[in-house]
Design an enzyme around this catalytic site. Structure first.
Site, PDB file in Angstrom:
ATOM      1  N   ASP A  37     -15.305  16.091  -4.541  1.00  0.00           N
ATOM      2  CA  ASP A  37     -16.271  16.607  -3.562  1.00  0.00           C
ATOM      3  C   ASP A  37     -15.660  16.422  -2.168  1.00  0.00           C
ATOM      4  O   ASP A  37     -14.460  16.222  -2.050  1.00  0.00           O
ATOM      5  CB  ASP A  37     -17.658  15.961  -3.755  1.00  0.00           C
ATOM      6  CG  ASP A  37     -17.651  14.462  -3.490  1.00  0.00           C
ATOM      7  OD1 ASP A  37     -16.637  13.934  -3.004  1.00  0.00           O
ATOM      8  OD2 ASP A  37     -18.680  13.819  -3.773  1.00  0.00           O
ATOM      9  N   HIS A  47      -7.260   8.936 -10.172  1.00  0.00           N
ATOM     10  CA  HIS A  47      -7.125   7.798  -9.251  1.00  0.00           C
ATOM     11  C   HIS A  47      -6.751   6.544 -10.040  1.00  0.00           C
ATOM     12  O   HIS A  47      -7.397   6.238 -11.053  1.00  0.00           O
ATOM     13  CB  HIS A  47      -8.440   7.575  -8.490  1.00  0.00           C
ATOM     14  CG  HIS A  47      -8.326   6.463  -7.503  1.00  0.00           C
ATOM     15  ND1 HIS A  47      -7.647   6.604  -6.316  1.00  0.00           N
ATOM     16  CD2 HIS A  47      -8.749   5.178  -7.549  1.00  0.00           C
ATOM     17  CE1 HIS A  47      -7.670   5.458  -5.662  1.00  0.00           C
ATOM     18  NE2 HIS A  47      -8.333   4.564  -6.385  1.00  0.00           N
ATOM     19  N   ARG A  73      -2.720  13.699  -0.155  1.00  0.00           N
ATOM     20  CA  ARG A  73      -3.264  14.308   1.069  1.00  0.00           C
ATOM     21  C   ARG A  73      -4.730  14.629   0.861  1.00  0.00           C
ATOM     22  O   ARG A  73      -5.129  15.018  -0.247  1.00  0.00           O
ATOM     23  CB  ARG A  73      -2.584  15.639   1.370  1.00  0.00           C
ATOM     24  CG  ARG A  73      -1.208  15.553   1.853  1.00  0.00           C
ATOM     25  CD  ARG A  73      -1.127  15.222   3.321  1.00  0.00           C
ATOM     26  NE  ARG A  73       0.280  15.040   3.649  1.00  0.00           N
ATOM     27  CZ  ARG A  73       0.742  14.339   4.660  1.00  0.00           C
ATOM     28  NH1 ARG A  73      -0.081  13.752   5.487  1.00  0.00           N
ATOM     29  NH2 ARG A  73       2.029  14.217   4.863  1.00  0.00           N
ATOM     30  N   ILE A  74      -5.477  14.525   1.936  1.00  0.00           N
ATOM     31  CA  ILE A  74      -6.893  14.897   1.879  1.00  0.00           C
ATOM     32  C   ILE A  74      -7.003  16.376   2.237  1.00  0.00           C
ATOM     33  O   ILE A  74      -6.471  16.815   3.265  1.00  0.00           O
ATOM     34  CB  ILE A  74      -7.695  14.040   2.876  1.00  0.00           C
ATOM     35  CG1 ILE A  74      -7.579  12.568   2.468  1.00  0.00           C
ATOM     36  CG2 ILE A  74      -9.144  14.488   2.946  1.00  0.00           C
ATOM     37  CD1 ILE A  74      -8.048  11.594   3.526  1.00  0.00           C
ATOM     38  N   ASP A 131     -12.040  10.197  -3.083  1.00  0.00           N
ATOM     39  CA  ASP A 131     -12.226   9.327  -4.259  1.00  0.00           C
ATOM     40  C   ASP A 131     -13.701   9.045  -4.535  1.00  0.00           C
ATOM     41  O   ASP A 131     -14.077   7.913  -4.866  1.00  0.00           O
ATOM     42  CB  ASP A 131     -11.467   7.992  -4.073  1.00  0.00           C
ATOM     43  CG  ASP A 131      -9.971   8.194  -3.937  1.00  0.00           C
ATOM     44  OD1 ASP A 131      -9.464   9.210  -4.443  1.00  0.00           O
ATOM     45  OD2 ASP A 131      -9.307   7.341  -3.326  1.00  0.00           O
ATOM     46  N   ASN A 183      -9.616  14.925  -9.787  1.00  0.00           N
ATOM     47  CA  ASN A 183      -8.640  14.029  -9.177  1.00  0.00           C
ATOM     48  C   ASN A 183      -8.435  12.816 -10.069  1.00  0.00           C
ATOM     49  O   ASN A 183      -9.382  12.310 -10.677  1.00  0.00           O
ATOM     50  CB  ASN A 183      -9.147  13.570  -7.804  1.00  0.00           C
ATOM     51  CG  ASN A 183      -8.184  12.611  -7.126  1.00  0.00           C
ATOM     52  OD1 ASN A 183      -6.986  12.868  -7.057  1.00  0.00           O
ATOM     53  ND2 ASN A 183      -8.691  11.493  -6.633  1.00  0.00           N
ATOM     54  N   ARG A 239      -4.945  20.029   9.744  1.00  0.00           N
ATOM     55  CA  ARG A 239      -5.304  19.864   8.324  1.00  0.00           C
ATOM     56  C   ARG A 239      -6.018  21.110   7.810  1.00  0.00           C
ATOM     57  O   ARG A 239      -5.846  21.543   6.674  1.00  0.00           O
ATOM     58  CB  ARG A 239      -6.221  18.635   8.177  1.00  0.00           C
ATOM     59  CG  ARG A 239      -6.641  18.357   6.724  1.00  0.00           C
ATOM     60  CD  ARG A 239      -7.497  17.117   6.618  1.00  0.00           C
ATOM     61  NE  ARG A 239      -6.858  15.961   7.205  1.00  0.00           N
ATOM     62  CZ  ARG A 239      -5.921  15.220   6.611  1.00  0.00           C
ATOM     63  NH1 ARG A 239      -5.511  15.526   5.396  1.00  0.00           N
ATOM     64  NH2 ARG A 239      -5.377  14.197   7.223  1.00  0.00           N
TER      65      ARG A 239
HETATM   66  C1  GAR Z   1      -0.917   8.292 -10.518  1.00  0.00           C
HETATM   67  O1  GAR Z   1      -0.967   6.960 -10.953  1.00  0.00           O
HETATM   68  C2  GAR Z   1      -2.222   8.662  -9.851  1.00  0.00           C
HETATM   69  O2  GAR Z   1      -3.343   8.018 -10.374  1.00  0.00           O
HETATM   70  C3  GAR Z   1      -1.951   8.204  -8.440  1.00  0.00           C
HETATM   71  O3  GAR Z   1      -0.629   8.559  -8.191  1.00  0.00           O
HETATM   72  C4  GAR Z   1       0.107   8.459  -9.408  1.00  0.00           C
HETATM   73  C5  GAR Z   1       0.940   9.684  -9.571  1.00  0.00           C
HETATM   74  O4  GAR Z   1       1.940   9.479 -10.518  1.00  0.00           O
HETATM   75  N1  GAR Z   1      -2.863   8.814  -7.525  1.00  0.00           N
HETATM   76  C6  GAR Z   1      -3.202   8.268  -6.366  1.00  0.00           C
HETATM   77  O5  GAR Z   1      -2.794   7.192  -5.990  1.00  0.00           O
HETATM   78  C7  GAR Z   1      -4.164   9.095  -5.568  1.00  0.00           C
HETATM   79  N2  GAR Z   1      -4.783   8.320  -4.556  1.00  0.00           N
HETATM   80  P1  GAR Z   1       2.822  10.676 -11.060  1.00  0.00           P
HETATM   81  O6  GAR Z   1       3.345  11.436  -9.834  1.00  0.00           O
HETATM   82  O7  GAR Z   1       3.933  10.007 -11.821  1.00  0.00           O
HETATM   83  O8  GAR Z   1       1.945  11.545 -11.911  1.00  0.00           O
END
Ligand code: GAR
Length: 202
Positions: free
Chosen positions: A141, A109, A91-92, A145, A107, A65
């Site tokens: 950070d 979420h 990915r982290i 999340d 980010n 990573r």
């Molecule tokens: C979004 O809903 C975002 O919030 C989520 O992935 C989707 C991407 O959609 N993010 C996560 O789940 C991060 N943990 P997109 O590729 O259509 O923009």
């Protein structure tokens, strides 16, 4: 001068496209200068179709990573971004990446943090029986999340929702929330104090 935005994705890239469009309309004082993904995905061809530089750094091609995060950092740094946006990036990244862009990575979420953190934010809210969920934009950070919350929007859960229908409505909301968050960041209106953000009125 337009702020330089680099977007990190893993999936369809609808938020990246909504952000690029908001920049084009002048709603965000920036430009998406590059898109990076950790895997081949729909969002990469979408970015190319929009005339944006798009790169894939396949996670599994690197020994660790740390190595992958360093490579990603070096490639992203070449674009001299004012803002790095993780929009569906699954990915982290290691601290070596976060340290290169202090308080300049946000980010997106698909839940109201700190509830339903992790990779299945939509499904977890549904399975928990929540009546309202939503979306969060936060500063990144070292913890997943976790960083200071910048903006949130609520989305009610309907009784016949499944994961796909709920996620679709969350994304519709995200397509407006993410550009606003980018605008606040690029206008220099966000101050981070401890775990809080303070947003300067326009
Ligand atoms: C979004 O809903 C975002 O919030 C989520 O992935 C989707 C991407 O959609 N993010 C996560 O789940 C991060 N943990 P997109 O590729 O259509 O923009």
């Amino acid at each position: 001068m337009a702020g330089r935005i680099v977007v990190l994705i893993s999936g369809s890239g609808s938020n990246m496209a909504a952000l690029a469009e908001a920049c084009r309309r002048g709603d965000v004082p920036g430009e998406v200068v590059a898109v990076f993904a950790d895997r081949a995905c729909e969002g990469i061809s979408r970015a190319e179709g929009l005339g944006i530089d798009a790169h894939v750094l396949v996670f599994k091609d690197y020994a660790s990573r740390e190595d992958w995060s360093e490579a990603l950092r070096d490639q992203v740094l070449k674009y001299e971004p004012d803002l790095v946006v993780s929009a569906g990036f699954m990915r982290i990244v290691s601290p070596v990446f976060v340290d290169a862009f202090p308080n300049r990575i946000i980010n997106l979420h698909p839940a109201l943090l700190p509830s339903f953190a992790g990779p299945h934010g939509v499904r977890d809210a549904l399975e928990h029986g929540a009546k309202v969920t939503g979306t969060t934009v936060h500063i990144v950070d070292y913890e997943v999340d976790h960083g200071p919350i910048l903006l949130q929007a609520a989305v009610p859960i309907e009784k016949d929702d499944d994961e796909a229908s709920l996620h679709e409505r969350i994304k519709e909301r995200e397509h407006r929330l993410l550009p606003l968050a980018c605008r606040l960041m690029l206008e220099g209106r966000v101050r981070v104090e401890g775990h809080k953000t303070l947003i300067e009125e326009a």
